[in-house]
Scaffold this motif. Structure first.
Motif: not given
Length: 277
Positions: A91-93, A49-52, A201-202, A194-196
């Motif tokens: 994601a609640g952005l 979530l922090k990566a979004q 970026a995909l 770089s998991l998250w």
């Protein structure tokens, strides 16, 4: 926005970005778990979530996030209904700025990391994300030809009247906001360090990691239909409506050139908006 190196090559306008690249399913219900035999590690959803929300620009002040479309392309001689674009705050952005009351079901959401056995040293990341009270809004797109998004897509995103819900832009009134629950089931490959990865970026599976493998998304929101919907469809403004989004994307290359997946990576793509009662 047509780009052979983007998800638009599969007739998708997956993300709110000028370049365009990037629920009801139990664990593995969409076949999204990697089938490699290596042991998997389960992580809390917090890291992902922090990566979004790393990309900004189209709908200030919130970060860009995923759009979902109804069928863009004509199938055989079947008529193409109005094309809806639905945006769900997965994601609640937007919630960070507008306080819609969006929350994450941390108990059931998780990220599963599994090493690949192809010798690449890369890993498969399987994200299961349950979101509650996510802001949802819908517009109708025009000018779609041969399944391709119009050149003024970004302008339409900003200016086409909402048929349902509230577009979360600076100065927007929250009156008429439509909230619902969503489930994102996503698998991608990446490197162990770089998991998250931010959804934007995909890239496609044919490129270097991080890259898509599969995605499933389900959501349902309820709220008042807008003046624009009333003018177009003749129902009283404020009539209770419901938006249901159901999407399945399969990005692995299909060996059958005549298969539905080979022709369109999203063999199932539904955005249904209708009055209740």
């Amino acid at each position: 926005m047509k780009d052979t190196d983007s998800l638009l090559s599969s007739r998708r306008g997956w993300l709110k970005t000028a370049s365009g690249v990037a629920a009801g399913a139990a664990l593995g219900g969409l076949g999204l778990l990697s089938r490699e035999a290596s042991a998997a590690t389960v992580y809390p959803i917090d890291g992902w979530l922090k990566a979004q929300g790393q990309f900004f620009g189209q709908l200030p002040p919130a970060a860009n996030f995923a759009d979902w479309f109804s069928r863009l392309a004509t199938l055989h001689n079947a008529p193409t209904p109005p094309i809806y674009l639905a945006t769900v705050d997965y994601a609640g952005l937007a919630n960070q700025f507008f306080n819609f009351g969006t929350t994450i079901d941390y108990q059931n959401s998780q990220a599963i990391v599994q090493p690949l056995t192809d010798g690449s040293g890369n890993v498969s990341v399987h994200v299961l994300l349950y979101t509650l009270n996510a802001n949802t809004w819908v517009i109708q797109l025009t000018g779609v030809v041969n399944g391709q998004l119009p050149s003024d897509f970004n302008t339409q995103l900003l200016t086409n009247p909402e048929l349902f819900g509230v577009r979360p832009v600076t100065g927007a009134s929250l009156s008429g906001a439509c909230l619902g629950d969503s489930f994102l089931d996503l698998t991608y490959t990446t490197t162990p360090n770089s998991l998250w990865v931010d959804l934007l970026a995909l890239g496609l599976p044919s490129g270097p990691p991080p890259s898509f493998q599969r995605v499933g998304f389900r959501s349902q929101a309820t709220g008042p239909l807008t003046k624009a919907y009333s003018a177009q469809y003749g129902v009283p403004e404020g009539t209770l409506g419901r938006c249901t989004v159901s999407q399945t994307g399969l990005f692995s290359n299909s060996p059958n050139s005549n298969s539905r997946v080979h022709l369109d990576n999203f063999p199932a793509e539904v955005v249904d908006l209708h009055p209740l009662g």
